[in-house]
Motif scaffolding. Sequence first.
Motif, PDB file in Angstrom:
ATOM      1  N   ALA A  26       5.961   3.303   4.128  1.00  0.00           N
ATOM      2  CA  ALA A  26       5.233   2.788   2.967  1.00  0.00           C
ATOM      3  C   ALA A  26       4.409   3.870   2.286  1.00  0.00           C
ATOM      4  N   LEU A  27       3.772   4.722   3.082  1.00  0.00           N
ATOM      5  CA  LEU A  27       2.930   5.773   2.518  1.00  0.00           C
ATOM      6  C   LEU A  27       3.746   6.898   1.880  1.00  0.00           C
ATOM      7  N   GLU A  28       4.936   7.129   2.416  1.00  0.00           N
ATOM      8  CA  GLU A  28       5.810   8.170   1.869  1.00  0.00           C
ATOM      9  C   GLU A  28       6.569   7.701   0.636  1.00  0.00           C
ATOM     10  N   ASN A  29       6.742   6.387   0.505  1.00  0.00           N
ATOM     11  CA  ASN A  29       7.519   5.824  -0.612  1.00  0.00           C
ATOM     12  C   ASN A  29       6.745   4.668  -1.262  1.00  0.00           C
ATOM     13  N   PRO A  30       5.561   4.930  -1.798  1.00  0.00           N
ATOM     14  CA  PRO A  30       4.697   3.834  -2.262  1.00  0.00           C
ATOM     15  C   PRO A  30       5.302   2.986  -3.374  1.00  0.00           C
ATOM     16  N   ASP A  31       5.999   3.603  -4.318  1.00  0.00           N
ATOM     17  CA  ASP A  31       6.540   2.824  -5.431  1.00  0.00           C
ATOM     18  C   ASP A  31       7.804   2.079  -5.036  1.00  0.00           C
ATOM     19  N   LEU A  32       8.591   2.658  -4.161  1.00  0.00           N
ATOM     20  CA  LEU A  32       9.745   1.948  -3.609  1.00  0.00           C
ATOM     21  C   LEU A  32       9.259   0.751  -2.793  1.00  0.00           C
ATOM     22  N   PHE A  33       8.238   0.954  -1.990  1.00  0.00           N
ATOM     23  CA  PHE A  33       7.653  -0.106  -1.175  1.00  0.00           C
ATOM     24  C   PHE A  33       7.115  -1.225  -2.057  1.00  0.00           C
TER      25      PHE A  33
ATOM     26  N   ALA B 217      -0.088  -1.207   6.214  1.00  0.00           N
ATOM     27  CA  ALA B 217       0.539  -0.336   5.221  1.00  0.00           C
ATOM     28  C   ALA B 217      -0.033  -0.561   3.824  1.00  0.00           C
ATOM     29  N   VAL B 218      -0.182  -1.826   3.454  1.00  0.00           N
ATOM     30  CA  VAL B 218      -0.704  -2.158   2.122  1.00  0.00           C
ATOM     31  C   VAL B 218      -2.153  -1.697   1.974  1.00  0.00           C
ATOM     32  N   LEU B 219      -2.968  -1.967   2.981  1.00  0.00           N
ATOM     33  CA  LEU B 219      -4.384  -1.608   2.908  1.00  0.00           C
ATOM     34  C   LEU B 219      -4.589  -0.092   2.935  1.00  0.00           C
ATOM     35  N   LEU B 220      -3.811   0.598   3.751  1.00  0.00           N
ATOM     36  CA  LEU B 220      -3.930   2.047   3.823  1.00  0.00           C
ATOM     37  C   LEU B 220      -3.451   2.718   2.534  1.00  0.00           C
ATOM     38  N   SER B 221      -2.299   2.274   2.026  1.00  0.00           N
ATOM     39  CA  SER B 221      -1.753   2.907   0.821  1.00  0.00           C
ATOM     40  C   SER B 221      -2.650   2.683  -0.390  1.00  0.00           C
ATOM     41  N   GLY B 222      -3.353   1.539  -0.398  1.00  0.00           N
ATOM     42  CA  GLY B 222      -4.260   1.259  -1.509  1.00  0.00           C
ATOM     43  C   GLY B 222      -5.692   1.641  -1.224  1.00  0.00           C
ATOM     44  N   GLN B 223      -5.933   2.179   0.015  1.00  0.00           N
ATOM     45  CA  GLN B 223      -7.288   2.526   0.466  1.00  0.00           C
ATOM     46  C   GLN B 223      -8.249   1.370   0.168  1.00  0.00           C
ATOM     47  N   GLN B 224      -7.871   0.213   0.663  1.00  0.00           N
ATOM     48  CA  GLN B 224      -8.606  -1.019   0.377  1.00  0.00           C
ATOM     49  C   GLN B 224      -9.386  -1.501   1.596  1.00  0.00           C
ATOM     50  N   MET B 225     -10.368  -2.357   1.322  1.00  0.00           N
ATOM     51  CA  MET B 225     -11.169  -3.025   2.347  1.00  0.00           C
ATOM     52  C   MET B 225     -11.720  -2.009   3.351  1.00  0.00           C
ATOM     53  N   MET B 226     -11.476  -2.265   4.635  1.00  0.00           N
ATOM     54  CA  MET B 226     -12.033  -1.404   5.676  1.00  0.00           C
ATOM     55  C   MET B 226     -11.419  -0.010   5.697  1.00  0.00           C
ATOM     56  N   PHE B 227     -10.353   0.206   4.907  1.00  0.00           N
ATOM     57  CA  PHE B 227      -9.707   1.512   4.869  1.00  0.00           C
ATOM     58  C   PHE B 227     -10.047   2.305   3.602  1.00  0.00           C
ATOM     59  N   ARG B 228     -11.016   1.840   2.840  1.00  0.00           N
ATOM     60  CA  ARG B 228     -11.266   2.473   1.532  1.00  0.00           C
ATOM     61  C   ARG B 228     -11.769   3.908   1.650  1.00  0.00           C
ATOM     62  N   SER B 229     -12.422   4.236   2.752  1.00  0.00           N
ATOM     63  CA  SER B 229     -12.961   5.588   2.886  1.00  0.00           C
ATOM     64  C   SER B 229     -12.190   6.426   3.895  1.00  0.00           C
ATOM     65  N   ILE B 230     -11.038   5.928   4.315  1.00  0.00           N
ATOM     66  CA  ILE B 230     -10.234   6.629   5.324  1.00  0.00           C
ATOM     67  C   ILE B 230      -9.146   7.447   4.640  1.00  0.00           C
TER      68      ILE B 230
END
Length: 206
Positions: A103-110, A171-184
């Motif tokens: 997902a992180l390597e292919n964000p738009d395909l995902f 995958a969704v939260l990490l790729s969008g740097q959302q919620m608890m992953f926003r600063s990771i």
Amino acid sequence: MKNSQEKNSYHHGDLKRALLDASVKILKEEGYKALSLRKAATSAGVSQSAPYRHYPDLESLYADIAEEGFRMLAEKQKKLRAKYKKRPLLLFRESGVSYVEFALENPDLFRIMYGNQIESHLKYDSLIKTEDETFQIIVEIIRDCQKAGLIPEGNAEKAATSAWTMAHGVAVLLSGQQMMFRSIEIKQARKITKDLIQFLYTGLKA
């Protein structure tokens, strides 16, 4: 000369493949918002009308792109299963990590695979078939763990659904740097995913 090449490519059934490859390349380099039937045609080196031989609209192209994405994902999971066939617990962990990495390597395909660019996947039988085949690989990984006595016998489909849902959410939260992953930072994704899969495994084992 170009018309002759285009006609020959179409005659041999390569036009659809050329358009699909061009589309995936556009997604990788420019993002899904840049994709159109006209741009795919230009990138593939064919006339503006050529895509309509296979695709009546952009959504039908999206459906084939999504199918290609699931095919690529399935291939990654199959290779992992072959690599770790004697280590099912490591396979379970790595399959989840691999999903997030994909997902992180292919964000738009995902995004096209899971987003609302396709109104209903049920309109595309081949896409549904490929999705189901990809899911079955995860089911088999769960069964590998059950056979090895690592997790209790039970409904492998439900366990696979839990595993897929968790990996997808990460995958969704990490790729969008959302919620608890926003600063990771994204580079930490592999360790984060491993830790979360360990929590999931603990729950399945109980």
